[in-house]
Design a protein around this motif. Structure first.
Motif, PDB file in Angstrom:
ATOM      1  N   THR A  30       1.049   0.255  38.951  1.00  8.17           N
ATOM      2  CA  THR A  30       2.153   1.007  39.561  1.00  8.17           C
ATOM      3  C   THR A  30       2.943   1.788  38.522  1.00  8.17           C
ATOM      4  O   THR A  30       3.760   2.647  38.875  1.00  8.17           O
ATOM      5  CB  THR A  30       3.110   0.079  40.335  1.00  8.17           C
ATOM      6  OG1 THR A  30       3.810  -0.773  39.424  1.00  8.17           O
ATOM      7  CG2 THR A  30       2.354  -0.758  41.356  1.00  8.17           C
ATOM      8  N   TYR A  68      -1.716  11.371  43.454  1.00 13.84           N
ATOM      9  CA  TYR A  68      -2.428  11.124  44.707  1.00 13.84           C
ATOM     10  C   TYR A  68      -3.853  10.654  44.429  1.00 13.84           C
ATOM     11  O   TYR A  68      -4.343   9.695  45.023  1.00 13.84           O
ATOM     12  CB  TYR A  68      -2.441  12.389  45.572  1.00 13.84           C
ATOM     13  CG  TYR A  68      -1.050  12.881  45.901  1.00 13.84           C
ATOM     14  CD1 TYR A  68      -0.278  12.240  46.865  1.00 13.84           C
ATOM     15  CD2 TYR A  68      -0.493  13.968  45.229  1.00 13.84           C
ATOM     16  CE1 TYR A  68       1.009  12.666  47.154  1.00 13.84           C
ATOM     17  CE2 TYR A  68       0.789  14.403  45.510  1.00 13.84           C
ATOM     18  CZ  TYR A  68       1.541  13.758  46.473  1.00 13.84           C
ATOM     19  OH  TYR A  68       2.809  14.182  46.751  1.00 13.84           O
ATOM     20  N   VAL A  94      -3.710   7.048  42.696  1.00 10.45           N
ATOM     21  CA  VAL A  94      -3.387   5.959  43.618  1.00 10.45           C
ATOM     22  C   VAL A  94      -4.572   5.651  44.536  1.00 10.45           C
ATOM     23  O   VAL A  94      -4.889   4.487  44.792  1.00 10.45           O
ATOM     24  CB  VAL A  94      -2.125   6.302  44.434  1.00 10.45           C
ATOM     25  CG1 VAL A  94      -1.925   5.314  45.580  1.00 10.45           C
ATOM     26  CG2 VAL A  94      -0.895   6.302  43.530  1.00 10.45           C
ATOM     27  N   GLU A  95      -5.252   6.687  45.004  1.00 12.87           N
ATOM     28  CA  GLU A  95      -6.430   6.474  45.846  1.00 12.87           C
ATOM     29  C   GLU A  95      -7.508   5.698  45.093  1.00 12.87           C
ATOM     30  O   GLU A  95      -8.200   4.854  45.669  1.00 12.87           O
ATOM     31  CB  GLU A  95      -6.981   7.823  46.319  1.00 12.87           C
ATOM     32  CG  GLU A  95      -6.109   8.499  47.366  1.00 12.87           C
ATOM     33  CD  GLU A  95      -6.615   9.887  47.730  1.00 12.87           C
ATOM     34  OE1 GLU A  95      -7.653  10.300  47.177  1.00 12.87           O
ATOM     35  OE2 GLU A  95      -5.967  10.555  48.548  1.00 12.87           O
ATOM     36  N   ILE A 148      -6.285   1.976  44.821  1.00  6.95           N
ATOM     37  CA  ILE A 148      -6.353   1.367  46.148  1.00  6.95           C
ATOM     38  C   ILE A 148      -7.806   1.121  46.555  1.00  6.95           C
ATOM     39  O   ILE A 148      -8.139   0.066  47.120  1.00  6.95           O
ATOM     40  CB  ILE A 148      -5.632   2.261  47.187  1.00  6.95           C
ATOM     41  CG1 ILE A 148      -4.110   2.127  47.014  1.00  6.95           C
ATOM     42  CG2 ILE A 148      -6.038   1.902  48.617  1.00  6.95           C
ATOM     43  CD1 ILE A 148      -3.298   3.008  47.945  1.00  6.95           C
ATOM     44  N   LYS A 197      -9.290  -2.521  47.643  1.00  8.87           N
ATOM     45  CA  LYS A 197      -9.924  -2.692  48.956  1.00  8.87           C
ATOM     46  C   LYS A 197     -11.296  -3.327  48.819  1.00  8.87           C
ATOM     47  O   LYS A 197     -11.710  -4.133  49.667  1.00  8.87           O
ATOM     48  CB  LYS A 197     -10.024  -1.344  49.666  1.00  8.87           C
ATOM     49  CG  LYS A 197      -8.704  -0.859  50.265  1.00  8.87           C
ATOM     50  CD  LYS A 197      -8.887   0.449  51.025  1.00  8.87           C
ATOM     51  CE  LYS A 197      -7.595   0.870  51.707  1.00  8.87           C
ATOM     52  NZ  LYS A 197      -7.728   2.164  52.431  1.00  8.87           N
ATOM     53  N   LEU A 208      -2.304  -3.953  47.141  1.00 12.10           N
ATOM     54  CA  LEU A 208      -2.414  -2.739  47.957  1.00 12.10           C
ATOM     55  C   LEU A 208      -1.038  -2.274  48.427  1.00 12.10           C
ATOM     56  O   LEU A 208      -0.738  -1.078  48.399  1.00 12.10           O
ATOM     57  CB  LEU A 208      -3.326  -3.005  49.159  1.00 12.10           C
ATOM     58  CG  LEU A 208      -4.819  -3.137  48.835  1.00 12.10           C
ATOM     59  CD1 LEU A 208      -5.581  -3.685  50.037  1.00 12.10           C
ATOM     60  CD2 LEU A 208      -5.400  -1.793  48.408  1.00 12.10           C
ATOM     61  N   ALA A 209      -0.198  -3.203  48.819  1.00 13.17           N
ATOM     62  CA  ALA A 209       1.146  -2.837  49.253  1.00 13.17           C
ATOM     63  C   ALA A 209       1.947  -2.233  48.107  1.00 13.17           C
ATOM     64  O   ALA A 209       2.689  -1.255  48.298  1.00 13.17           O
ATOM     65  CB  ALA A 209       1.861  -4.075  49.809  1.00 13.17           C
ATOM     66  N   GLU A 214       0.744   1.377  47.483  1.00 14.76           N
ATOM     67  CA  GLU A 214       1.141   2.311  48.540  1.00 14.76           C
ATOM     68  C   GLU A 214       2.588   2.767  48.391  1.00 14.76           C
ATOM     69  O   GLU A 214       2.978   3.793  48.944  1.00 14.76           O
ATOM     70  CB  GLU A 214       0.905   1.663  49.901  1.00 14.76           C
ATOM     71  CG  GLU A 214      -0.581   1.574  50.258  1.00 14.76           C
ATOM     72  CD  GLU A 214      -0.867   0.680  51.445  1.00 14.76           C
ATOM     73  OE1 GLU A 214       0.112   0.072  51.962  1.00 14.76           O
ATOM     74  OE2 GLU A 214      -2.025   0.584  51.847  1.00 14.76           O
ATOM     75  N   LYS A 215       3.378   2.016  47.614  1.00 16.86           N
ATOM     76  CA  LYS A 215       4.770   2.387  47.378  1.00 16.86           C
ATOM     77  C   LYS A 215       4.922   3.361  46.207  1.00 16.86           C
ATOM     78  O   LYS A 215       6.016   3.904  46.004  1.00 16.86           O
ATOM     79  CB  LYS A 215       5.604   1.141  47.093  1.00 16.86           C
ATOM     80  CG  LYS A 215       5.681   0.159  48.241  1.00 16.86           C
ATOM     81  CD  LYS A 215       6.417  -1.109  47.809  1.00 16.86           C
ATOM     82  CE  LYS A 215       6.405  -2.161  48.907  1.00 16.86           C
ATOM     83  NZ  LYS A 215       7.020  -3.436  48.442  1.00 16.86           N
ATOM     84  N   PRO A 267       3.541  10.047  51.374  1.00 16.53           N
ATOM     85  CA  PRO A 267       2.368  10.637  52.030  1.00 16.53           C
ATOM     86  C   PRO A 267       1.869  11.868  51.288  1.00 16.53           C
ATOM     87  O   PRO A 267       2.637  12.608  50.667  1.00 16.53           O
ATOM     88  CB  PRO A 267       2.893  11.013  53.429  1.00 16.53           C
ATOM     89  CG  PRO A 267       4.105  10.155  53.618  1.00 16.53           C
ATOM     90  CD  PRO A 267       4.703   9.983  52.258  1.00 16.53           C
ATOM     91  N   HIS A 268       0.571  12.086  51.337  1.00 16.45           N
ATOM     92  CA  HIS A 268      -0.037  13.259  50.706  1.00 16.45           C
ATOM     93  C   HIS A 268       0.513  14.524  51.356  1.00 16.45           C
ATOM     94  O   HIS A 268       0.646  14.585  52.577  1.00 16.45           O
ATOM     95  CB  HIS A 268      -1.560  13.194  50.889  1.00 16.45           C
ATOM     96  CG  HIS A 268      -2.307  14.098  49.970  1.00 16.45           C
ATOM     97  ND1 HIS A 268      -2.266  15.479  50.084  1.00 16.45           N
ATOM     98  CD2 HIS A 268      -3.127  13.844  48.906  1.00 16.45           C
ATOM     99  CE1 HIS A 268      -3.030  16.015  49.142  1.00 16.45           C
ATOM    100  NE2 HIS A 268      -3.545  15.044  48.417  1.00 16.45           N
TER     101      HIS A 268
END
Length: 330
Positions: free
Chosen positions: A43, A267, A270-271, A274, A278, A319-320, A323-324, A328-329
């Motif tokens: 992060t 972006y 982070v993808e 993540i 996953k 994951l949480a 996402e912070k 949003p993209h």
């Protein structure tokens, strides 16, 4: 495997510095709270990431025995990874400098379509190389295969010869693997041959000399030629101990992930992170335990020190957190 040891040069809460013995050049491992945070916590990204990396490099510069001179010092940014280290500002903060020079060389690598384990340079058109009559180079980059580093240093030596510059030294910072030493050793020999006043090459590994994922590395998830691994690496004791602060730390796929996107295009970064967690979540749902994954990715670590860790819950928490990092993209 080469028999190597770490000799402590200095130790404080701000910086631990170890000399690698033996090494063909002056090679060190530096450990700081900032560089450990970058390795352990994905992060830490964007401006926060580059600020911490610059601060760590400043601490190393203050502690490292050297005789850099402001009028001779040239920061070389091998684009784009070199920008992450903030070495121009780190030198200014460490030594109260203002007039040192900065140069730029672009060197973007890409996989060879015919051999996915081979790499070549694609984007290399941009360069602004300013050199004083006598130059000491200060460089930072992330090194896996070393493709960009080798190209950048060769171009730098070529520019110095064309401009009839006397190169005095190279100081290199990296999150990187063994190719850093191999390439810098080659360049060191070349510089001693070409430049009569050449004195030394110094390499600073941040937190460890990390192994690079290969096609035969025994991991469920890996990016070959890219991932810098905890598995099979030479690491600072402080970094190893820091893994026990959070059970997610020793499971991370890479100690840095993609350094460019981590700084400049969150972006994509982070993808990437993540996507990895996953995959771990899928393993957990299929029955893999935390201890099993830990033994795969970092077998030096003692699972008992973490207590009872539920891998599925750990993945969901990671994951949480990711996402912070960004909204949003657009």
């Amino acid at each position: 495997m080469e028999d190597v040891s770490l000799a402590c040069v200095s130790a404080s809460p701000a910086l631990a510095l170890y000399r690698i013995q033996p090494s063909p050049i002056e090679a060190f491992i530096a450990s700081t709270p900032e560089t450990r945070s970058i390795c352990n916590d994905p992060t830490v990204a964007g401006v926060r990431y580059t600020d911490l990396l610059r601060k760590a490099c400043t601490e190393v510069l203050r502690a490292l025995p050297n005789d850099l001179r402001e009028a001779e010092t040239v920061v070389v940014n091998i684009l784009r990874g070199g920008l992450n280290f903030g070495l121009r500002d780190a030198l200014a903060a460490a030594y109260n400098w203002n007039a040192h020079t900065t140069s730029f060389i672009s060197a973007q690598r890409a996989r060879d379509e015919r051999d996915t384990d081979a790499w070549h340079i694609t984007e290399n058109a941009y360069r602004k190389v300013y050199l004083p009559p006598r130059a000491s180079f200060v460089i930072g980059d992330v090194v896996a295969t070393g493709t960009s580093l080798r190209y950048g240093l060769q171009e730098l030596v070529l520019a110095a010869r064309e401009q009839k510059i006397d190169v005095r030294s190279i100081l290199f910072f990296t999150y990187g693997g063994p190719q850093s030493e191999n390439i810098l050793s080659e360049i060191d020999a070349r510089c001693r041959e070409l430049f009569p006043g050449y004195e030394k090459t110094t390499l600073i590994y941040l937190e460890g000399r990390f192994a690079v994922a290969a096609s035969d590395t025994p991991l469920h998830v890996r990016l070959t030629g890219t991932d810098l691994l905890r598995l099979g690496s030479l690491m600072a004791p402080e970094f190893i101990e820091s893994q026990y602060e959070n059970p997610a730390y020793p499971l991370e796929r890479c100690i840095i992930y993609d350094a460019g996107s981590r700084a400049f295009w969150l972006y994509e970064y982070v993808e990437d992170v993540i996507g990895y967690w996953k995959q771990n979540l899928q393993f957990a749902e299929q029955g893999m335990t935390f201890t099993e994954l830990l033994r795969e990715r970092f077998p030096q670590i003692d699972p008992a020190r973490f207590g009872d860790v539920n891998l599925k819950q750990l993945c969901l928490a990671r994951l949480a957190d990711m996402e912070k990092v960004i909204g949003p993209h657009p």
